[in-house]
Design a protein around this motif. Structure first.
Motif, PDB file in Angstrom:
ATOM      1  N   PRO A   1       1.046  -1.460  -0.499  1.00 50.41           N
ATOM      2  CA  PRO A   1       0.269  -0.110  -0.245  1.00 50.41           C
ATOM      3  C   PRO A   1       1.268   1.265   0.182  1.00 50.41           C
ATOM      4  O   PRO A   1       2.149   1.419   1.070  1.00 50.41           O
ATOM      5  CB  PRO A   1      -1.048  -0.100   1.027  1.00 50.41           C
ATOM      6  CG  PRO A   1       0.268  -0.949   2.701  1.00 50.41           C
ATOM      7  CD  PRO A   1       0.951  -1.669   1.367  1.00 50.41           C
ATOM      8  N   VAL A   2       0.532   1.763  -0.777  1.00 48.11           N
ATOM      9  CA  VAL A   2       0.929   3.201  -0.703  1.00 48.11           C
ATOM     10  C   VAL A   2      -0.067   4.529  -0.005  1.00 48.11           C
ATOM     11  O   VAL A   2      -1.156   4.670  -0.628  1.00 48.11           O
ATOM     12  CB  VAL A   2       1.502   3.961  -2.692  1.00 48.11           C
ATOM     13  CG1 VAL A   2       2.261   5.559  -2.475  1.00 48.11           C
ATOM     14  CG2 VAL A   2       2.361   2.674  -2.433  1.00 48.11           C
ATOM     15  N   HIS A   3       0.764   5.018   0.805  1.00 49.16           N
ATOM     16  CA  HIS A   3       0.133   6.200   2.238  1.00 49.16           C
ATOM     17  C   HIS A   3      -0.132   7.314   0.501  1.00 49.16           C
ATOM     18  O   HIS A   3       0.639   8.077   0.372  1.00 49.16           O
ATOM     19  CB  HIS A   3       0.967   6.537   3.187  1.00 49.16           C
ATOM     20  CG  HIS A   3       0.387   5.553   3.945  1.00 49.16           C
ATOM     21  ND1 HIS A   3      -0.546   4.797   4.260  1.00 49.16           N
ATOM     22  CD2 HIS A   3       1.429   4.188   3.821  1.00 49.16           C
ATOM     23  CE1 HIS A   3      -0.299   3.975   5.371  1.00 49.16           C
ATOM     24  NE2 HIS A   3       0.940   3.859   4.801  1.00 49.16           N
ATOM     25  N   ARG A   4      -1.477   8.303   0.609  1.00 45.85           N
ATOM     26  CA  ARG A   4      -0.845   9.094  -0.038  1.00 45.85           C
ATOM     27  C   ARG A   4      -0.287  10.148   0.070  1.00 45.85           C
ATOM     28  O   ARG A   4       0.526  11.171  -0.782  1.00 45.85           O
ATOM     29  CB  ARG A   4      -2.815   9.853  -0.157  1.00 45.85           C
ATOM     30  CG  ARG A   4      -3.471  11.336  -0.917  1.00 45.85           C
ATOM     31  CD  ARG A   4      -4.357  11.594  -0.333  1.00 45.85           C
ATOM     32  NE  ARG A   4      -4.917  12.413  -1.220  1.00 45.85           N
ATOM     33  CZ  ARG A   4      -5.160  13.668  -1.155  1.00 45.85           C
ATOM     34  NH1 ARG A   4      -5.302  13.910   0.419  1.00 45.85           N
ATOM     35  NH2 ARG A   4      -5.502  14.480  -1.756  1.00 45.85           N
ATOM     36  N   SER A   5       0.410  10.398   1.882  1.00 44.16           N
ATOM     37  CA  SER A   5       0.682  11.864   1.970  1.00 44.16           C
ATOM     38  C   SER A   5       2.228  11.417   1.584  1.00 44.16           C
ATOM     39  O   SER A   5       3.240  12.569   1.733  1.00 44.16           O
ATOM     40  CB  SER A   5       0.998  11.195   3.851  1.00 44.16           C
ATOM     41  OG  SER A   5       1.817  10.349   3.957  1.00 44.16           O
ATOM     42  N   LEU A   6       2.108  10.345   0.950  1.00 46.93           N
ATOM     43  CA  LEU A   6       4.064  10.177   0.131  1.00 46.93           C
ATOM     44  C   LEU A   6       4.096  10.644  -1.273  1.00 46.93           C
ATOM     45  O   LEU A   6       5.010  10.737  -1.967  1.00 46.93           O
ATOM     46  CB  LEU A   6       4.620   8.385  -0.016  1.00 46.93           C
ATOM     47  CG  LEU A   6       4.623   7.719   1.356  1.00 46.93           C
ATOM     48  CD1 LEU A   6       4.574   6.649   1.607  1.00 46.93           C
ATOM     49  CD2 LEU A   6       5.600   8.633   2.005  1.00 46.93           C
ATOM     50  N   THR A   7       2.739  11.018  -1.864  1.00 52.88           N
ATOM     51  CA  THR A   7       2.923  11.062  -3.196  1.00 52.88           C
ATOM     52  C   THR A   7       2.079  12.594  -3.318  1.00 52.88           C
ATOM     53  O   THR A   7       2.264  13.766  -4.532  1.00 52.88           O
ATOM     54  CB  THR A   7       2.015  10.140  -4.324  1.00 52.88           C
ATOM     55  OG1 THR A   7       0.140  10.557  -3.262  1.00 52.88           O
ATOM     56  CG2 THR A   7       2.032   8.819  -3.734  1.00 52.88           C
TER      57      THR A   7
END
Length: 90
Positions: A14-20
């Motif tokens: 899972p890629v957290h939105r805060s990283l993008t």
């Protein structure tokens, strides 16, 4: 062609939105907000032009927020544009 087979365990992360999402302060990129605040403070405190410093900050921050709504990384693009020389410059 879509493949509907299940993924093996551990294959997806899972890629957290805060990283993008880019870091914005008051709706503008962090670098632009710090530069605007520094220049406005220099006008307001250093030159004793309180009104001019406040108006400068409001106008500059508004322009940066407008540009950030169109492209959140406009400051990085602008810095790269200024640093890179054009090929066809006379």
């Amino acid at each position: 062609m879509a493949d509907n087979r299940p993924l093996p365990p551990g294959y997806s992360v899972p890629v957290h939105r805060s990283l993008t999402v880019p870091i914005l302060l008051a709706g503008a990129p962090r670098l632009a907000t710090i530069v605007n605040g520094t220049l406005a403070a220099a006008l307001g405190i250093g030159l004793q032009l309180w009104g001019v410093g406040l108006v400068f900050w409001i106008v500059a921050q508004g322009i940066c927020v407008f540009a950030a709504r169109r492209d959140p990384q406009f400051a990085d693009v602008l810095i790269r544009h200024i640093r890179t020389r054009g090929y066809y410059a006379c």
